[in-house]
Scaffold this active site. Structure first.
Site, mmCIF file in Angstrom:
data_model
loop_
_atom_site.group_PDB
_atom_site.id
_atom_site.type_symbol
_atom_site.label_atom_id
_atom_site.label_comp_id
_atom_site.label_asym_id
_atom_site.label_seq_id
_atom_site.Cartn_x
_atom_site.Cartn_y
_atom_site.Cartn_z
ATOM 1 N N LYS A 137 1.835 -3.153 8.756
ATOM 2 C CA LYS A 137 3.080 -2.369 8.621
ATOM 3 C C LYS A 137 4.236 -3.240 9.087
ATOM 4 O O LYS A 137 4.313 -3.605 10.257
ATOM 5 C CB LYS A 137 2.997 -1.098 9.465
ATOM 6 C CG LYS A 137 4.165 -0.143 9.194
ATOM 7 C CD LYS A 137 4.197 0.986 10.192
ATOM 8 C CE LYS A 137 3.596 2.228 9.636
ATOM 9 N NZ LYS A 137 3.770 3.390 10.533
ATOM 10 N N GLY A 175 6.641 3.744 4.354
ATOM 11 C CA GLY A 175 6.877 4.782 5.344
ATOM 12 C C GLY A 175 8.343 4.776 5.737
ATOM 13 O O GLY A 175 9.137 4.033 5.172
ATOM 14 N N LEU A 223 0.822 -1.217 0.000
ATOM 15 C CA LEU A 223 0.000 0.000 0.000
ATOM 16 C C LEU A 223 0.850 1.258 0.000
ATOM 17 O O LEU A 223 0.443 2.302 -0.481
ATOM 18 C CB LEU A 223 -0.893 0.018 1.242
ATOM 19 C CG LEU A 223 -1.966 -1.052 1.344
ATOM 20 C CD1 LEU A 223 -2.572 -1.065 2.726
ATOM 21 C CD2 LEU A 223 -3.038 -0.819 0.293
ATOM 22 N N GLY A 224 1.995 1.163 0.569
ATOM 23 C CA GLY A 224 2.851 2.343 0.645
ATOM 24 C C GLY A 224 4.106 2.058 1.427
ATOM 25 O O GLY A 224 4.278 0.978 2.000
ATOM 26 N N ASP A 275 3.282 14.103 14.932
ATOM 27 C CA ASP A 275 3.646 14.042 13.509
ATOM 28 C C ASP A 275 2.395 14.192 12.635
ATOM 29 O O ASP A 275 2.140 13.371 11.753
ATOM 30 C CB ASP A 275 4.354 12.707 13.230
ATOM 31 C CG ASP A 275 5.150 12.730 11.928
ATOM 32 O OD1 ASP A 275 5.372 13.835 11.385
ATOM 33 O OD2 ASP A 275 5.553 11.661 11.450
ATOM 34 N N PHE A 291 9.672 3.681 8.438
ATOM 35 C CA PHE A 291 10.143 2.523 9.199
ATOM 36 C C PHE A 291 9.800 1.197 8.539
ATOM 37 O O PHE A 291 10.009 0.146 9.115
ATOM 38 C CB PHE A 291 9.541 2.555 10.607
ATOM 39 C CG PHE A 291 9.956 3.767 11.370
ATOM 40 C CD1 PHE A 291 11.218 4.300 11.208
ATOM 41 C CD2 PHE A 291 9.088 4.380 12.247
ATOM 42 C CE1 PHE A 291 11.608 5.425 11.905
ATOM 43 C CE2 PHE A 291 9.468 5.513 12.957
ATOM 44 C CZ PHE A 291 10.733 6.033 12.779
ATOM 45 N N GLY A 292 9.228 1.243 7.368
ATOM 46 C CA GLY A 292 8.927 -0.005 6.696
ATOM 47 C C GLY A 292 7.775 0.137 5.724
ATOM 48 O O GLY A 292 7.199 1.219 5.579
ATOM 49 N N SER A 293 7.456 -0.969 5.073
ATOM 50 C CA SER A 293 6.384 -0.946 4.065
ATOM 51 C C SER A 293 5.060 -1.344 4.706
ATOM 52 O O SER A 293 5.034 -2.051 5.709
ATOM 53 C CB SER A 293 6.696 -1.932 2.953
ATOM 54 O OG SER A 293 7.906 -1.579 2.343
ATOM 55 N N VAL A 294 3.978 -0.898 4.066
ATOM 56 C CA VAL A 294 2.636 -1.258 4.537
ATOM 57 C C VAL A 294 1.972 -2.128 3.463
ATOM 58 O O VAL A 294 2.015 -1.783 2.280
ATOM 59 C CB VAL A 294 1.796 0.008 4.817
ATOM 60 C CG1 VAL A 294 0.426 -0.361 5.348
ATOM 61 C CG2 VAL A 294 2.515 0.921 5.803
HETATM 62 N N1 LIG Z 1 -4.268 1.396 7.616
HETATM 63 C C1 LIG Z 1 -3.926 1.679 6.362
HETATM 64 N N2 LIG Z 1 -4.779 1.462 5.347
HETATM 65 C C2 LIG Z 1 -4.462 1.764 4.086
HETATM 66 N N3 LIG Z 1 -3.285 2.303 3.715
HETATM 67 C C3 LIG Z 1 -2.378 2.549 4.665
HETATM 68 C C4 LIG Z 1 -2.641 2.243 6.038
HETATM 69 N N4 LIG Z 1 -1.573 2.596 6.770
HETATM 70 C C5 LIG Z 1 -0.686 3.101 5.906
HETATM 71 N N5 LIG Z 1 -1.141 3.079 4.642
HETATM 72 C C6 LIG Z 1 -0.433 3.533 3.420
HETATM 73 O O1 LIG Z 1 0.949 3.305 3.594
HETATM 74 C C7 LIG Z 1 1.669 4.527 3.453
HETATM 75 C C8 LIG Z 1 2.858 4.510 4.397
HETATM 76 O O2 LIG Z 1 2.386 4.683 5.707
HETATM 77 P P1 LIG Z 1 3.358 4.946 6.937
HETATM 78 O O3 LIG Z 1 2.511 5.353 8.090
HETATM 79 O O4 LIG Z 1 4.230 3.770 7.117
HETATM 80 O O5 LIG Z 1 4.320 6.079 6.456
HETATM 81 P P2 LIG Z 1 4.162 7.649 6.229
HETATM 82 O O6 LIG Z 1 3.269 8.198 7.278
HETATM 83 O O7 LIG Z 1 3.737 7.892 4.790
HETATM 84 O O8 LIG Z 1 5.651 8.172 6.375
HETATM 85 P P3 LIG Z 1 6.478 8.366 7.711
HETATM 86 O O9 LIG Z 1 6.809 7.007 8.214
HETATM 87 O O10 LIG Z 1 7.653 9.128 7.249
HETATM 88 O O11 LIG Z 1 5.631 9.131 8.677
HETATM 89 C C9 LIG Z 1 0.654 5.618 3.744
HETATM 90 O O12 LIG Z 1 0.993 6.808 3.109
HETATM 91 C C10 LIG Z 1 -0.640 5.019 3.222
HETATM 92 O O13 LIG Z 1 -0.774 5.306 1.856
#
Ligand SMILES: Nc1ncnc2c1ncn2[C@@H]1O[C@H](COP(=O)(O)OP(=O)(O)OP(=O)(O)O)[C@@H](O)[C@H]1O
Length: 655
Positions: free
Chosen positions: A100, A81, A78-79, A218, A83-86
């Site tokens: 995550k 971040g 999905l994305g 954040d 600290f890792g991939s989601v």
């Molecule tokens: N519960 C979820 N449902 C659907 N998509 C999600 C969910 N959680 C995260 N994502 C997707 O994964 C991406 C990465 O999320 P993550 O919280 O790991 O990082 P971030 O907030 O984009 O970056 P950072 O870690 O620098 O704050 C998000 O931008 C979102 O698109």
């Protein structure tokens, strides 16, 4: 001649141990099968059956998560971040989840994991539907995760794997939906206003109704997730902290003292002003965003030796050294020489998609020029921007003295004495009556969060037996080691500084600064205590992003016309001064409610005030947004028509 003994008898005599050995083997096989059966049963118990909140986050088996995400396949990603991939996953029950997976190498990832879990237990997502629900977690023990190599030796495949399981949010992040995909649903004012209100209510809940209260730390569009109806929820508490009202009071006290000193014209006061206003008001130089192809970004990053680097292009840059511990700015310089190679500090530049800028190299020059002119405008009498050599030679001594003076001044505060002093003067402040007493009452009613043995819910095993009574593995010891950090409600800044691993793989966040640059409140970098007003500041930036539908720092294709709008915060202030607030509104917006839009921008400007004390609380903001309290007035400094007899000077300190 006696008849020959039967062969069985012969065997019996030759192998007298055979029957007991056979019996032992059968018994062993039986026990082994029992063990496997037992494991299967207990594993089944780790699959939560009822995943409807409220419940404490549950332990998932790692193999279940692996199966549900199709081995963490790229198609389910999905994305990414910091600290890792989601990944998207589907549980056997058919429930969709987001997993995550913490990066293996990241110490910060482990912290985020711990933090998120600790705070998740305080957040009741039934009472507050504006926060993404943490369904559970998984810790795979690396020691048992082996693969057999072809020559028969066993090799450890990977270390401990940590994963957090969230409710799945089908429309992804606000950042993605609003700024990248530009979803049609978000082009209606009503939807955007509803999202704004949801975020405000979520923060209000975290600050005032949570037990203990929480600072998110954040707030930014990528941490706001959207469900199937585009309803917003706050996510990602990796940088969250327990709110400590006493620290907040001390900060207020220190701020009052600072103001007193400033009024007296003390030299030190002006140092603070210079340092802080640079960060706050010329936010253009500290803003960071993952830029689209056509956007221009400037970033400050916490470098290896605690050095903040402001970069504008590989060939020209602003550089600012910060003290690693206090984040004090003590040097700023412009290096206008041509840089042939990209140094380690330019890592971020390589990360950004700068290809889109290649045809508009002029944009960089304009931005650079503009930053210089803005800073010069701000500091007409003081030469802030000088060549590297002239700063080093000419003003290094002066700067050093100022720095020393500032450090001495900070050191002169005995926190304990201040605490006592405050208690003596104001024995029962509002926060004690309204907040602490209420908390105490709540605690009495609900009972302590910890069980009798002082264990956190997630330190227990899935079958409810306290982990203490079981064999403890390294993850548990590690988790124990960190738990104190949250009970006292503060993180040691050194913890962060020592992390060294940039969040977002160097894309968007800087954990040592505890937030995302551009959304981060200025006092963060000044070494002040983190307070709920830091979230209020970030909410202010988010409000402007929501109304304008653009990033906080961005220059579009035509540099000259867009130039003064590059920095969203400065532009909003400028529009306020000119009485043209509505110019900020997204040109693609449909069915705009002008009154609500003006209200949002006004609240944003209130939230973005330099002094945390002057910013409204989230409770007040919710009141304003829902029309329960009086509509706010613009901060006086941004009011378009100040009284003529008042020597008004916007954003500038009268010296
Ligand atoms: N519960 C979820 N449902 C659907 N998509 C999600 C969910 N959680 C995260 N994502 C997707 O994964 C991406 C990465 O999320 P993550 O919280 O790991 O990082 P971030 O907030 O984009 O970056 P950072 O870690 O620098 O704050 C998000 O931008 C979102 O698109």
């Amino acid at each position: 001649m006696p008849p020959p003994p039967p062969t069985a008898m012969l065997h019996h005599r030759r192998f007298p141990l055979l029957p007991p050995l056979l019996a032992a083997a059968i018994a062993l096989a039986f026990f082994f099968l029992c063990f496997i059966f037992y494991r299967k049963i207990t594993r089944k118990r780790t699959v939560p059956t009822d995943l409807k909140p409220p419940f404490p986050p549950q332990r998932f088996s790692f193999s279940l998560l692996r199966r549900s995400t199709d081995s963490f396949s790229a198609a389910n990603r999905l994305g990414q971040g910091g600290f890792g991939s989601v990944f998207k996953g589907i549980l056997p029950s058919g429930q969709e989840i987001a997993v995550k997976l913490m990066s293996e190498a990241s110490i910060q990832g482990e912290r985020e994991f711990h933090n998120e879990l600790s705070l998740a237990s305080s957040i009741d997502t039934v009472c507050c539907p504006y926060v993404v629900c943490v369904l559970g977690f998984s810790t795979s023990d690396g020691k048992r995760d082996y693969k057999l190599r072809f020559y028969g030796r066993r090799k450890k495949r990977r270390g401990r794997r940590l994963a957090l399981v969230y409710e799945y949010m089908p429309n992804g992040s606000l950042q993605d939906a609003l700024l990248d995909r530009k979803c049609a649903e978000l082009m209606h004012w009503n939807k955007r206003f509803a999202i704004i209100k949801s975020i405000a209510k979520g923060l209000d809940y975290l600050h005032y109704s949570c037990d203990p209260p929480i600072i998110h730390g954040d707030i930014k569009p990528s941490n706001i997730l959207l469900d199937c109806n585009f309803e917003a929820k706050i996510a990602d508490f990796g940088l969250g902290q327990v709110l400590n009202r006493e620290d907040e009071m001390i900060d207020t006290f220190v701020e009052e003292e600072e103001e007193k000193i400033e009024k007296k014209g003390d030299d030190y006061g002006s140092i603070i002003e210079e340092n802080e206003s640079f960060v706050t008001e010329d936010a253009v130089v500290v803003n960071v965003e993952q830029s689209p192809d056509d956007a221009y970004c400037v970033r400050i990053n916490d470098g290896e030796e605690g050095v903040g680097v402001l970069e504008t292009s590989p060939s020209e840059r602003l550089e600012k050294d910060c003290s690693a511990s206090e984040g004090i700015l003590d040097r700023i310089s412009v290096d206008s020489g041509n840089r042939k190679g990209i140094t380690g500090r330019d890592w971020w530049w390589k990360q950004e998609n700068v290809s889109g800028l290649s045809d508009s190299g002029r944009v960089k020059d304009y931005v650079m020029e503009w930053i210089g002119s803005e800073i010069n405008k701000e500091r007409p009498k003081k030469e802030w921007i000088k060549s590297t050599s002239s700063i080093e030679e000419g003003s290094a001594k002066v700067e050093q003295n100022k720095q020393k003076k500032k450090l001495e001044w900070w050191a002169s505060f005995d926190r304990e004495a201040i605490r006592k002093e405050i208690k003596k003067k104001k024995p029962r402040e509002w926060w004690k009556e309204e907040f602490c007493d209420e908390l105490a009452k709540k605690k009495k009613k609900r009972g302590p969060k910890l069980d009798n043995e002082g264990e956190l819910w997630w330190q227990k095993d899935e079958d409810g037996v306290p982990e203490k009574k079981k064999r403890r593995n390294s993850i548990d010891r590690w988790l124990d080691g960190f738990s104190g950090e949250f009970r006292i409600g503060r993180r040691n800044s050194q913890d962060w500084a020592s992390g060294d691993i940039p969040k977002s793989g160097g894309i968007s966040s800087t954990p040592s600064m505890r937030g995302t640059v551009c959304y981060i409140a200025p006092e963060y970098s000044g070494g002040a205590h983190v307070s709920d007003k830091c979230d209020v500041y970030s909410f202010g930036v988010l409000l402007l992003v929501m109304v304008s539908g653009r990033r906080p720092l961005q220059v579009m294709a035509s540099p000259m016309s867009e130039f003064e709008r590059a920095n969203l915060i400065s532009w909003a202030r400028q529009l306020a001064l000119n009485g043209k607030l509505l110019d900020l509104v997204d040109s693609n917006m449909q069915s705009l409610d002008r009154e609500q839009a003006v209200l949002c921008i006004t609240i944003a400007l209130l939230c973005l005030q330099r002094s945390p004390n002057k910013r409204p609380t989230m409770k007040e903001i919710v009141g304003m947004l829902s029309g329960k309290s009086e509509p706010p007035h613009l901060p006086f400094e941004f009011s378009p028509s100040p009284p003529s007899n008042f020597p008004f000077k916007s954003r500038k300190k009268v010296r």
